[in-house]
Design an enzyme around this catalytic site. Structure first.
Site, PDB file in Angstrom:
ATOM      1  CG  ASP A 120      99.800  44.883 -90.626  1.00 18.89           C
ATOM      2  OD1 ASP A 120     100.568  44.220 -89.916  1.00 18.89           O
ATOM      3  OD2 ASP A 120      99.944  45.045 -91.846  1.00 18.89           O
ATOM      4  CG  ASP A 121      95.862  48.537 -90.273  1.00 21.91           C
ATOM      5  OD1 ASP A 121      97.018  48.704 -90.667  1.00 21.91           O
ATOM      6  OD2 ASP A 121      94.898  48.352 -91.049  1.00 21.91           O
ATOM      7  CG  HIS A 144     101.154  49.430 -90.626  1.00 22.64           C
ATOM      8  ND1 HIS A 144     101.716  48.781 -91.696  1.00 22.64           N
ATOM      9  CD2 HIS A 144      99.812  49.420 -90.864  1.00 22.64           C
ATOM     10  CE1 HIS A 144     100.753  48.386 -92.520  1.00 22.64           C
ATOM     11  NE2 HIS A 144      99.594  48.776 -92.050  1.00 22.64           N
ATOM     12  CG  HIS A 155      97.415  52.604 -93.123  1.00 23.41           C
ATOM     13  ND1 HIS A 155      96.957  52.250 -94.375  1.00 23.41           N
ATOM     14  CD2 HIS A 155      97.645  51.433 -92.500  1.00 23.41           C
ATOM     15  CE1 HIS A 155      96.919  50.933 -94.480  1.00 23.41           C
ATOM     16  NE2 HIS A 155      97.330  50.415 -93.360  1.00 23.41           N
ATOM     17  CE1 TYR A 180      95.871  50.525 -98.107  1.00 22.54           C
ATOM     18  CE2 TYR A 180      97.586  52.213 -98.006  1.00 22.54           C
ATOM     19  CZ  TYR A 180      96.289  51.800 -97.748  1.00 22.54           C
ATOM     20  OH  TYR A 180      95.413  52.660 -97.128  1.00 22.54           O
ATOM     21  CG  HIS A 198      94.513  44.106 -90.775  1.00 22.74           C
ATOM     22  ND1 HIS A 198      94.514  43.111 -91.725  1.00 22.74           N
ATOM     23  CD2 HIS A 198      95.266  45.109 -91.268  1.00 22.74           C
ATOM     24  CE1 HIS A 198      95.226  43.508 -92.765  1.00 22.74           C
ATOM     25  NE2 HIS A 198      95.693  44.719 -92.516  1.00 22.74           N
TER      26      HIS A 198
HETATM   27 NI    NI Z   1      97.591  48.446 -92.794  1.00 18.17          NI
END
Ligand code: NI
Length: 299
Positions: A106-107, A156, A160, A196, A249
């Protein structure tokens, strides 16, 4: 009048003496009006600085009935476990027969993602990325490389946020803009991971309307918290189970450094590492929230 005259004389005397102390100082190099430090910090802040996803607490649901067309088979490099695994007619690993698990990141994309792609290419392992919209726009070449090398792409959100705190219109914007960013570089997606893991019935409905499956996870390495390569390796390997979706991540160098050992250890334990759509096979699709191969909640 007498007082006024005295005042004027005093003022004149001070001016002639070059006294300017009563005048507010002018800063020649004072900066232009600019965003406050708070505003600029929030604009530049990296999503990964926010403590990330809590463990989802959904009960084990029934499999989704809303099957959608699966993603095409990908073409990773040589991988003995993958080569030996039973396959579907179109070349996907048959995870109803093989012992599969999915690594997810992610991210990103971020400055360590290319290094991760090198690792994955060498190992012949496809993974799933859940990318931030603004980062897709910032690093289109990395995104295109990930797609070209057989990885599955999900979004995503754009920035965020906690989706459940937004209006429905705000949710829709956050969830659709990254899809548009992918489309703008010739790519598509049909999955999203809510930041989250925060979702509710409205988030689910918006995801459904956008044709996005919601992909959560079943193994949380908490890599953002430990920032420790040995800890990430140990969490990912110790907690993995057949059918699991493992959350990491790729914005953390400690995580990217852990991936070679995670792959080696999971493959030694018999796992075939696949993308999330491959893990779910023909049952993958919008209208569901996916936690693992065996835990798919239909909306
Ligand atoms: Ni995230």
């Amino acid at each position: 009048m007498k007082f006024l005259r005295r005042y004027l004389l005093l003022t004149l005397a001070l001016t002639l003496a070059g006294c300017t102390s009563s005048v507010p100082p002018v800063e020649a190099d004072s900066p232009d009006p600019s965003p406050s430090p708070t505003a600029s910090a929030s604009e530049s802040s990296e999503p990964e600085t926010v403590p990330d996803e809590p463990e989802p607490t959904e009960p084990a649901p029934e499999p989704s009935a809303s099957a959608q067309p699966s993603t095409p088979p990908h073409a990773p490099g040589p991988n003995a476990n993958r080569d030996a695994a039973p396959k579907l007619a179109d070349g996907r690993v048959d995870c109803s027969q093989a012992q599969c698990a999915a690594l997810t990141f992610d991210d990103g994309p971020g400055k360590y993602t290319e290094q991760l792609l090198d690792t994955l290419k060498a190992a012949g392992v496809p993974v799933t990325f859940f990318m931030i919209g603004s980062s897709i726009e910032a690093r289109p070449d990395t995104v295109k490389r990930a797609a070209a090398e057989g990885h599955a792409l999900g979004t995503h959100t754009w920035s965020h946020p906690v989706l459940t705190k937004l209006s429905e219109a705000g949710m829709r914007e956050e969830m659709s803009l990254p899809v548009n960013a992918l489309n703008a570089i010739g790519l598509q997606t049909n999955m999203i991971r809510p930041p989250y893991g925060a979702r509710n019935e409205i988030v689910d409905a918006v995801a459904d309307s956008l044709g996005l499956a919601e992909v959560l996870w079943s193994v949380d390495t908490r890599d953002w918290e430990s920032l420790s390569t040995p800890a990430v390796i140990s969490e990912a390997v110790a907690d993995a189970f057949p059918g699991s979706i493992i959350l990491m991540h790729d914005v953390h160098p400690t995580t990217v450094a852990a991936v070679p050992d995670i792959i080696t250890k999971l493959e030694a334990a018999g796992y075939v590492l696949v993308t999330v759509p491959e893990l779910l096979g023909d049952s993958f699709g919008a209208g569901s929230t996916i936690f693992s191969q065996g835990q798919v909640k239909a909306h």
